[in-house]
Write a protein that holds these residues in place. Sequence first.
Motif, PDB file in Angstrom:
ATOM      1  N   ALA A 109       0.837  -1.202   0.000  1.00 22.78           N
ATOM      2  CA  ALA A 109       0.000   0.000   0.000  1.00 22.78           C
ATOM      3  C   ALA A 109       0.872   1.253   0.000  1.00 22.78           C
ATOM      4  O   ALA A 109       0.592   2.232  -0.711  1.00 22.78           O
ATOM      5  N   LYS A 110       1.952   1.234   0.782  1.00 23.47           N
ATOM      6  CA  LYS A 110       2.879   2.375   0.803  1.00 23.47           C
ATOM      7  C   LYS A 110       3.568   2.530  -0.548  1.00 23.47           C
ATOM      8  O   LYS A 110       3.764   3.650  -1.034  1.00 23.47           O
ATOM      9  N   LYS A 111       3.926   1.403  -1.169  1.00 25.66           N
ATOM     10  CA  LYS A 111       4.561   1.450  -2.487  1.00 25.66           C
ATOM     11  C   LYS A 111       3.622   2.063  -3.511  1.00 25.66           C
ATOM     12  O   LYS A 111       4.042   2.886  -4.337  1.00 25.66           O
ATOM     13  N   TRP A 112       2.351   1.666  -3.466  1.00 24.17           N
ATOM     14  CA  TRP A 112       1.355   2.255  -4.380  1.00 24.17           C
ATOM     15  C   TRP A 112       1.309   3.770  -4.202  1.00 24.17           C
ATOM     16  O   TRP A 112       1.310   4.524  -5.182  1.00 24.17           O
ATOM     17  N   SER A 113       1.264   4.231  -2.960  1.00 24.64           N
ATOM     18  CA  SER A 113       1.173   5.665  -2.704  1.00 24.64           C
ATOM     19  C   SER A 113       2.391   6.409  -3.246  1.00 24.64           C
ATOM     20  O   SER A 113       2.258   7.422  -3.937  1.00 24.64           O
ATOM     21  N   LYS A 114       3.578   5.889  -2.954  1.00 28.09           N
ATOM     22  CA  LYS A 114       4.806   6.587  -3.332  1.00 28.09           C
ATOM     23  C   LYS A 114       5.096   6.519  -4.828  1.00 28.09           C
ATOM     24  O   LYS A 114       5.564   7.495  -5.417  1.00 28.09           O
ATOM     25  N   GLU A 115       4.822   5.370  -5.454  1.00 30.75           N
ATOM     26  CA  GLU A 115       5.240   5.167  -6.839  1.00 30.75           C
ATOM     27  C   GLU A 115       4.155   5.446  -7.869  1.00 30.75           C
ATOM     28  O   GLU A 115       4.468   5.649  -9.050  1.00 30.75           O
ATOM     29  N   VAL A 118       1.069   9.412  -5.618  1.00 29.32           N
ATOM     30  CA  VAL A 118       1.713  10.724  -5.440  1.00 29.32           C
ATOM     31  C   VAL A 118       2.253  11.279  -6.767  1.00 29.32           C
ATOM     32  O   VAL A 118       2.037  12.453  -7.074  1.00 29.32           O
ATOM     33  N   PRO A 119       2.936  10.462  -7.609  1.00 36.08           N
ATOM     34  CA  PRO A 119       3.363  10.988  -8.910  1.00 36.08           C
ATOM     35  C   PRO A 119       2.201  11.472  -9.777  1.00 36.08           C
ATOM     36  O   PRO A 119       2.336  12.461 -10.489  1.00 36.08           O
ATOM     37  N   MET A 120       1.050  10.760  -9.717  1.00 41.06           N
ATOM     38  CA  MET A 120      -0.111  11.219 -10.481  1.00 41.06           C
ATOM     39  C   MET A 120      -0.570  12.580  -9.985  1.00 41.06           C
ATOM     40  O   MET A 120      -0.869  13.475 -10.784  1.00 41.06           O
ATOM     41  N   VAL A 121      -0.643  12.751  -8.671  1.00 42.41           N
ATOM     42  CA  VAL A 121      -1.073  14.035  -8.110  1.00 42.41           C
ATOM     43  C   VAL A 121      -0.132  15.149  -8.544  1.00 42.41           C
ATOM     44  O   VAL A 121      -0.566  16.225  -8.972  1.00 42.41           O
ATOM     45  N   LYS A 122       1.166  14.909  -8.465  1.00 42.08           N
ATOM     46  CA  LYS A 122       2.149  15.932  -8.835  1.00 42.08           C
ATOM     47  C   LYS A 122       2.058  16.314 -10.310  1.00 42.08           C
ATOM     48  O   LYS A 122       2.318  17.461 -10.673  1.00 42.08           O
ATOM     49  N   ALA A 123       1.673  15.350 -11.150  1.00 40.71           N
ATOM     50  CA  ALA A 123       1.615  15.598 -12.593  1.00 40.71           C
ATOM     51  C   ALA A 123       0.256  16.099 -13.062  1.00 40.71           C
ATOM     52  O   ALA A 123       0.076  16.372 -14.246  1.00 40.71           O
ATOM     53  N   THR A 124      -0.713  16.227 -12.144  1.00 41.85           N
ATOM     54  CA  THR A 124      -2.073  16.613 -12.520  1.00 41.85           C
ATOM     55  C   THR A 124      -2.476  17.877 -11.767  1.00 41.85           C
ATOM     56  O   THR A 124      -2.793  17.827 -10.571  1.00 41.85           O
ATOM     57  N   PRO A 125      -2.461  19.044 -12.429  1.00 42.48           N
ATOM     58  CA  PRO A 125      -2.745  20.311 -11.746  1.00 42.48           C
ATOM     59  C   PRO A 125      -4.053  20.321 -10.969  1.00 42.48           C
ATOM     60  O   PRO A 125      -4.117  20.859  -9.862  1.00 42.48           O
ATOM     61  N   LYS A 130      -5.495  20.280  -4.767  1.00 42.11           N
ATOM     62  CA  LYS A 130      -6.433  19.797  -3.754  1.00 42.11           C
ATOM     63  C   LYS A 130      -5.782  18.910  -2.689  1.00 42.11           C
ATOM     64  O   LYS A 130      -6.372  18.686  -1.633  1.00 42.11           O
ATOM     65  N   ILE A 131      -4.598  18.380  -2.981  1.00 38.82           N
ATOM     66  CA  ILE A 131      -3.925  17.493  -2.033  1.00 38.82           C
ATOM     67  C   ILE A 131      -2.539  18.040  -1.736  1.00 38.82           C
ATOM     68  O   ILE A 131      -1.719  18.200  -2.640  1.00 38.82           O
TER      69      ILE A 131
END
Length: 302
Positions: A109-115, A118-125, A130-131
Amino acid sequence: MKPPPEILARLRRSLHLFEPPPDLKVWEWAEKERRLGKDVTAIPGRYRVDAAPYQREPQESFTASDVQTTVLLWASRLGKTEMLNNLEGFTIDVNPRGVLVVYPTLESAKKWSKEFFVPMVKATPSLRDKIKASRTKDSNNTILGKEFPGGKISAIGANSPSGFRQIQAPVVICDEIDAMDNGAEGDPIALAFKRADNYRDSVQVLSSTPTVKGSSRIEMWYEKSDKRQWFCPCPACGERQVLAWSQVEWTEGRTEEARLKCAACGVLLTDAERKAMVRAGEWRATAPFTGIRGYWLNGLNT
């Protein structure tokens, strides 16, 4: 007297939460908002469902009003993770509410979040606004739990029964379920779905690469579904068929010359022709629909 600009901006953001969600499908939101990097795809740039058209209908199934559960029995590297990412991003941005993401273990679960998340959030304005970035002292925004206006996304390991008891969420996503084991409190899928019992419009998604036939958890759920398969038309005779590994032929020691043999007319097809077949495919149900849609896809469809 006119309120200060910051008060007006805050009021507009609050009112936005009461607006009905726009009439967007999950994949439509992804095409509008998402950008994929080189680390997740061989074709970086805007998300385009036409690059893998078999991803379109399952993403529509996620939020379809007549579907209780969507089951993805797929081989690896066919886009399962990005489809689930699309559902998570869509929920946060378009229809904010609670999301529960379940992986086999706390570490996965932690791997999913980090890899992935989180990368999706950073790449999606639209998500980045919002996060906030994770902070150690912020209990509302950690590696496994992130709040956003209107909801929270929580990730847990299936090997932690106490994690289920602490969460209520109308959107439940269980990934790589063939790697999950029953715990002291029973089936982790049942425990996860129970978190959505109080929501009439809940979304339930199960996904996994299959393991041992006959004891596969994702296979069991697929058997409960309408068993949809991807039927591809032969470029020579037009006959639609589900691609099988038994159709692949090659000369011993020369696997680079492998060809797909049409199950209907017997013509040997090049790899380019196979890929064209896949892009022209369509989903067809092979069993009655009882509220569970199931999608089966093997590695010949890459």
